[in-house]
Design an enzyme around this catalytic site. Sequence first.
Site, PDB file in Angstrom:
ATOM      1  N   LYS A 230       1.790  -9.344  -4.483  1.00 54.62           N
ATOM      2  CA  LYS A 230       2.575 -10.531  -4.808  1.00 54.62           C
ATOM      3  C   LYS A 230       2.371 -11.636  -3.780  1.00 54.62           C
ATOM      4  O   LYS A 230       1.880 -11.416  -2.682  1.00 54.62           O
ATOM      5  CB  LYS A 230       4.048 -10.152  -4.964  1.00 54.62           C
ATOM      6  CG  LYS A 230       4.255  -9.341  -6.242  1.00 54.62           C
ATOM      7  CD  LYS A 230       5.691  -9.104  -6.590  1.00 54.62           C
ATOM      8  CE  LYS A 230       5.767  -8.396  -7.953  1.00 54.62           C
ATOM      9  NZ  LYS A 230       7.160  -8.042  -8.297  1.00 54.62           N
ATOM     10  N   ARG A 265       5.715   0.572  -7.642  1.00 55.27           N
ATOM     11  CA  ARG A 265       4.889   0.132  -8.773  1.00 55.27           C
ATOM     12  C   ARG A 265       3.679  -0.602  -8.209  1.00 55.27           C
ATOM     13  O   ARG A 265       3.831  -1.639  -7.549  1.00 55.27           O
ATOM     14  CB  ARG A 265       5.707  -0.775  -9.697  1.00 55.27           C
ATOM     15  CG  ARG A 265       4.980  -1.253 -10.945  1.00 55.27           C
ATOM     16  CD  ARG A 265       5.921  -2.091 -11.807  1.00 55.27           C
ATOM     17  NE  ARG A 265       5.264  -2.570 -13.012  1.00 55.27           N
ATOM     18  CZ  ARG A 265       4.556  -3.696 -13.101  1.00 55.27           C
ATOM     19  NH1 ARG A 265       4.424  -4.478 -12.029  1.00 55.27           N
ATOM     20  NH2 ARG A 265       3.982  -4.054 -14.235  1.00 55.27           N
TER      21      ARG A 265
END
Length: 286
Positions: A230, A265
Site C-alpha cells: 500500500k 492479506r
Amino acid sequence: MNGLLFRRPVPGAERGPDGWRLRWPGCAVMGILNVTPDSFSDGGRHATPEQALAQAKLMLEAGALVLDIGGESTRPGAQPLSAAEELGRVLPVLRALSGWPVVLSVDTLKPEVAQAALTAGAHMVNDVSGLRDPEMVRLCAEAGAAACIMHMRGEPRSMQERPEYEDVVAEVFGYLRTQSQTARAAGVPGVLLDPGIGFGKRLEHNLALLRGLDALTGGPDPVLVGASRKGFIGVLGGAERAADRDPGSLAVHLHAARHGAAMVRVHDVAAHLQALRVQAALEAGG
C-alpha cells in the site's frame, strides 16, 4: 490457536455441534487473487481464468490458508463496477477453484455478487464496506458464511479525500466491534475484523492503527491486517512502484503478527509464510 466458525463445509475445518470450525496456529496468510485489469499493484496479471488459476496454484503450494478472489478494484479513486461485470470476472475462477483444498473468499461489497459467489463455491465474504448493507449481513447469515468486516471511510473513489478522525483508533476499533455484534446477532457464524489500512486513512492514521493493534486483537474476534504494497509503505520506504514494496509489507505484517493478528492479506504468499515461520520459531525459542 486462532479460529473461524462457518455453518457450511470448509476445507480443513472440523465439524462440531455449532458448525465447521477452522483453526490455525499463529498468523495465517490470505493470498490476494485480483481478477481485475486495474488493481493498484497487479492489475491485469491474473485477469484471465487461466492466469488466475496458475497464481492460485502457486499460492496454495506456498501455504496460503485462504484465497481472496476480487473482481472489482478498490484502489483509491476507483470507479464502481456493475454487478454483471464483476460476476463475469469472479465466477469462472470460483467455479474452477471449487473443491480445491483451500478456503475461498470473495472480495466484494455487493450482496448480489456475494450471493452468486457463495453459490459458486466461496466459503466466506470479504466486505470492504464493513457489512454496512443489511442485505449482506442477511445473506451471510443464511448461507452460514463467515465474513471479514473491514473499516472504510466513504467509498473507494472518494475515501482519500481529506479523511479526518478525532481518535482514529477508538473510532475504527469501536466501529468494528459494533459491526461484529450486529453480524453475530443476525446469525453470521464467524467474523474477522480488518482495520482497513489505507482505506480512508492518512499516513498518521495507518501508523496509529498499527501501533494500537493490541486493543483490537485482545478482543474475542480474530483480526486480519492487509497492508500489502500500500501507498504508505511506499512513502515510508521510498518505493514509488507498488511492486517494490514487499520488504515494507513484510515489516508491517510481522509487526501485526507480533501484536496478535490472526491473519494477513498479502500479494507475496511465499515470502510472508517464510518470514512468519522464522519469526514464530524465534519467539518460541526454536
